[in-house]
Design a protein around this motif. Structure first.
Motif, short mmCIF file in Angstrom:
data_model
loop_
_atom_site.label_atom_id
_atom_site.label_comp_id
_atom_site.label_asym_id
_atom_site.label_seq_id
_atom_site.Cartn_x
_atom_site.Cartn_y
_atom_site.Cartn_z
N GLU A 74 -10.15 1.94 -3.51
CA GLU A 74 -9.32 2.82 -4.30
C GLU A 74 -8.52 3.77 -3.40
OE1 GLU A 74 -11.36 4.24 -7.86
OE2 GLU A 74 -10.32 6.15 -7.58
N HIS A 104 -4.35 3.70 -2.70
CA HIS A 104 -3.52 4.89 -2.87
C HIS A 104 -2.50 5.01 -1.73
CE1 HIS A 104 -2.38 8.96 -3.98
NE2 HIS A 104 -2.55 9.31 -2.72
N LYS A 157 0.98 1.66 -0.62
CA LYS A 157 1.91 1.64 -1.76
C LYS A 157 2.59 0.27 -1.93
CE LYS A 157 1.63 6.16 -2.57
NZ LYS A 157 0.63 6.62 -3.46
#
Length: 137
Positions: A14, A18, A21
């Protein structure tokens, strides 16, 4: 090697997603440094050659986790012998155990271990394990 839990892997993924991209599966050096700072790390050596892949990042985290865990497990084992609960064990008792049971150590190996733990009649096992961890890193 101690494995990261699925929850830990999902958390790392996770965080990675982030910063990734473009969903390329790799981060440029600057983005990787920001990610590492975000998770409280200051070791950017993985990015020395430029970009870092997710698999390299995960393997690095796995290795770090295993090193951390091995120290904790060893300290827990010493705590079993810590009768006063003060972070020390009897050198005499430890020498006996290490030269008699399991994978027996030589007297010189035990003496070296005792010296790393501060010497004396009792051994500071936290100091010993911390010294051992520094040698591994």
């Amino acid at each position: 090697m101690s494995d990261l839990s699925n929850e830990q892997i999902n958390e790392l993924k996770e965080v990675w997603d982030h910063f990734d991209k473009g969903k390329k599966g790799s981060l440029e050096q600057n983005d990787f440094k920001v990610l590492m700072k975000a998770i409280g790390e200051e070791d950017f050596s993985l990015a020395a050659s430029g970009s870092v892949s997710y698999n390299s990042f995960l393997a690095d985290r796995q290795q770090k986790w295993a090193k951390q865990q091995s120290g904790d497990v060893l300290k827990q084992a010493f705590r079993v012998l810590d009768r006063q609960g003060n972070g020390t064990v009897s050198v005499e008792e430890l020498k006996y155990l290490l030269t008699t049971y399991g994978e027996k150590l030589s007297q010189s190996e035990v003496n070296e271990m005792v010296a790393e733990g501060g010497g004396g009649a009792s051994l500071n096992y936290n100091q010993l394990v911390d010294n051992m961890q520094r040698k591994k890193n």
